[in-house]
Scaffold this motif. Structure first.
Motif, PDB file in Angstrom:
ATOM      1  N   LEU A   1       0.546  -1.155  -0.149  1.00 59.21           N
ATOM      2  CA  LEU A   1       0.085  -0.067   0.049  1.00 59.21           C
ATOM      3  C   LEU A   1       0.908   1.316  -0.108  1.00 59.21           C
ATOM      4  O   LEU A   1       0.281   2.377  -0.428  1.00 59.21           O
TER       5      LEU A   1
ATOM      6  N   VAL B   1      -9.422  -0.851  -2.188  1.00 56.79           N
ATOM      7  CA  VAL B   1      -8.606  -1.748  -1.332  1.00 56.79           C
ATOM      8  C   VAL B   1      -9.617  -2.738  -1.047  1.00 56.79           C
ATOM      9  O   VAL B   1     -10.605  -2.137  -0.034  1.00 56.79           O
TER      10      VAL B   1
ATOM     11  N   THR C   1      -0.313  -1.210   8.122  1.00 61.16           N
ATOM     12  CA  THR C   1      -1.287  -1.379   7.102  1.00 61.16           C
ATOM     13  C   THR C   1      -2.414  -0.246   7.365  1.00 61.16           C
ATOM     14  O   THR C   1      -2.871   0.494   6.329  1.00 61.16           O
ATOM     15  N   GLU C   2      -2.784  -0.303   8.712  1.00 59.32           N
ATOM     16  CA  GLU C   2      -3.952   0.852   9.032  1.00 59.32           C
ATOM     17  C   GLU C   2      -3.215   2.050   8.530  1.00 59.32           C
ATOM     18  O   GLU C   2      -3.899   3.069   8.197  1.00 59.32           O
TER      19      GLU C   2
ATOM     20  N   LEU D   1      -3.534   2.987   5.179  1.00 58.75           N
ATOM     21  CA  LEU D   1      -5.116   2.972   4.578  1.00 58.75           C
ATOM     22  C   LEU D   1      -5.357   4.528   5.038  1.00 58.75           C
ATOM     23  O   LEU D   1      -6.253   5.017   4.094  1.00 58.75           O
TER      24      LEU D   1
ATOM     25  N   TYR E   1     -12.816   1.102   0.799  1.00 59.99           N
ATOM     26  CA  TYR E   1     -12.194   0.121   1.467  1.00 59.99           C
ATOM     27  C   TYR E   1     -13.548  -1.060   1.817  1.00 59.99           C
ATOM     28  O   TYR E   1     -14.463  -0.642   2.724  1.00 59.99           O
TER      29      TYR E   1
ATOM     30  N   THR F   1     -14.133  -4.886   3.094  1.00 56.14           N
ATOM     31  CA  THR F   1     -13.808  -5.852   3.824  1.00 56.14           C
ATOM     32  C   THR F   1     -14.740  -7.089   4.027  1.00 56.14           C
ATOM     33  O   THR F   1     -16.028  -6.553   4.179  1.00 56.14           O
TER      34      THR F   1
END
Length: 348
Positions: free
Chosen positions: A256, A269, A286-287, A290, A305, A307
């Motif tokens: 990312l 994503v 990762t957060e 994002l 995003y 999930t």
């Protein structure tokens, strides 16, 4: 104590396999748990792994290593119990032969446990496509689709699969992958048909689904007494040959970090049932990435995003929820839920 921990772990996975429709794997894991308590061959094979975190999927790695050997044609006696290899003998009577394989190939199987699990569950495209339709409707833009923890990237082709339920259908006619009765008749996911213009995924050990070895590895992680899942996986590999996607060998955060939003496209994503395999430190990074992408979003270059991960709902019941966030704005919407393997899905 180590034997008790390992036995309980095997039994937890046995219960999960039973609930998800694999009596064969449930039986093998129950017998393996008993064998560990007796300090049998299973304890020898798994020695040193007793205290791994559940996210490592040790049990599925063990089963996957042996399944791959079966699919390679190396274990004909055991293959006779594996429906995935054309076996006609009772799968619930496989344990004595399975234990013999553990003993004969102990070192090879122990070595194989070092490889990460590589499940690429096609059924999860059923809930994921709902999230993508939501983004397409909200933005009216073509989709640049990015997947973290993508394995072989088969779900990057979710828009190339066919979904049918009663009078409702979605996806190209003639697709090798066809889902039937995956949600309540006439209650497909709301939104617009997404136009995907770019497909890129990342994985720490990506698999090329267009090669024989890649397909073999993917099949080895599908439970052998579930023919529908096996058929879908093989069909999805056909779609992969027709619809290219780029796979990058990288962790989620590093992948990312190289992404920049593009004007005139909605960058999305997504990931499905992969969070459990990522360490807390890696996920924090990762957060952060994002959040960086979310902060950069504008109306003409939105960031979505999507999930499909387990979480507790309002009743404190564990569900696999379909969650969507879209920036600018960023408010989270839970638009549905589904079984762990994605089928069936329920839309809110």
């Amino acid at each position: 104590m180590s034997a008790k921990v390992l036995s309980e772990r095997l039994l937890r996975q046995a219960r999960a396999c039973a609930s998800l429709g694999s009596p064969m794997y449930a039986n093998l894991l129950e017998r393996a748990a008993e064998d560990v308590v007796r300090d049998g061959i299973t304890a020898e094979v798994l020695a040193g792994h007793e205290h791994e975190h559940d996210r490592s999927a040790l049990e599925l790695r063990l089963l996957g290593v042996v399944h791959r050997m079966v699919l390679e044609g190396r274990l004909p006696e055991l293959a006779a119990h594996y429906p995935s290899a054309g076996g006609a003998r009772d799968p619930l009577l496989a344990w004595p032969v399975f234990a013999g394989v553990l003993a004969e190939y102990r070192d090879e199987i122990r070595s194989g446990l070092g490889a990460p699990p590589q499940t690429n569950e096609i059924g999860r495209s059923v809930p994921l496509i709902g999230g993508l339709r939501h983004v397409a409707a909200a933005t009216g833009l073509p989709i640049r689709l990015l997947e973290i923890g993508s394995s072989a990237g088969l779900n990057l082709r979710a828009d190339r699969f066919r979904y049918r339920d009663g009078p409702w259908s979605l996806g190209p006619e003639g697709s090798p992958v066809v889902f039937e009765e995956v949600w309540e008749p006439g209650r497909g996911p709301q939104g617009e048909t997404p136009v995907v213009v770019d497909r890129v995924g990342c994985d720490v050990a990506p698999i090329d689904p267009t090669t024989r070895q890649g397909r073999l590895r993917l099949l080895s992680y599908v439970w052998p007494d579930q023919p529908d899942r096996i058929a879908r996986l093989r069909a999805a590999c056909e779609v992969a040959e027709e619809t290219p996607a780029r796979l990058v060998r990288a962790g989620a955060a590093d992948f990312l970090a190289g992404i920049v939003l593009k004007g005139g496209q909605a960058t999305v994503v997504w990931h499905s049932v992969m969070r459990q395999y990522v360490s807390d430190g890696e996920w924090a990074r990762t957060e952060g990435e994002l959040a960086r992408l979310a902060a950069a979003a504008e109306v003409d270059r939105p960031f979505g995003y999507v999930t499909f991960e387990p979480r507790s709902n309002r009743d404190r019941r564990l569900v696999y929820a379909v969650a969507v966030r879209l920036w600018p704005g960023g408010e989270e919407r839970i638009i549905g839920e589904a079984a762990a393997h994605g089928i069936p899905a329920t839309w809110y």
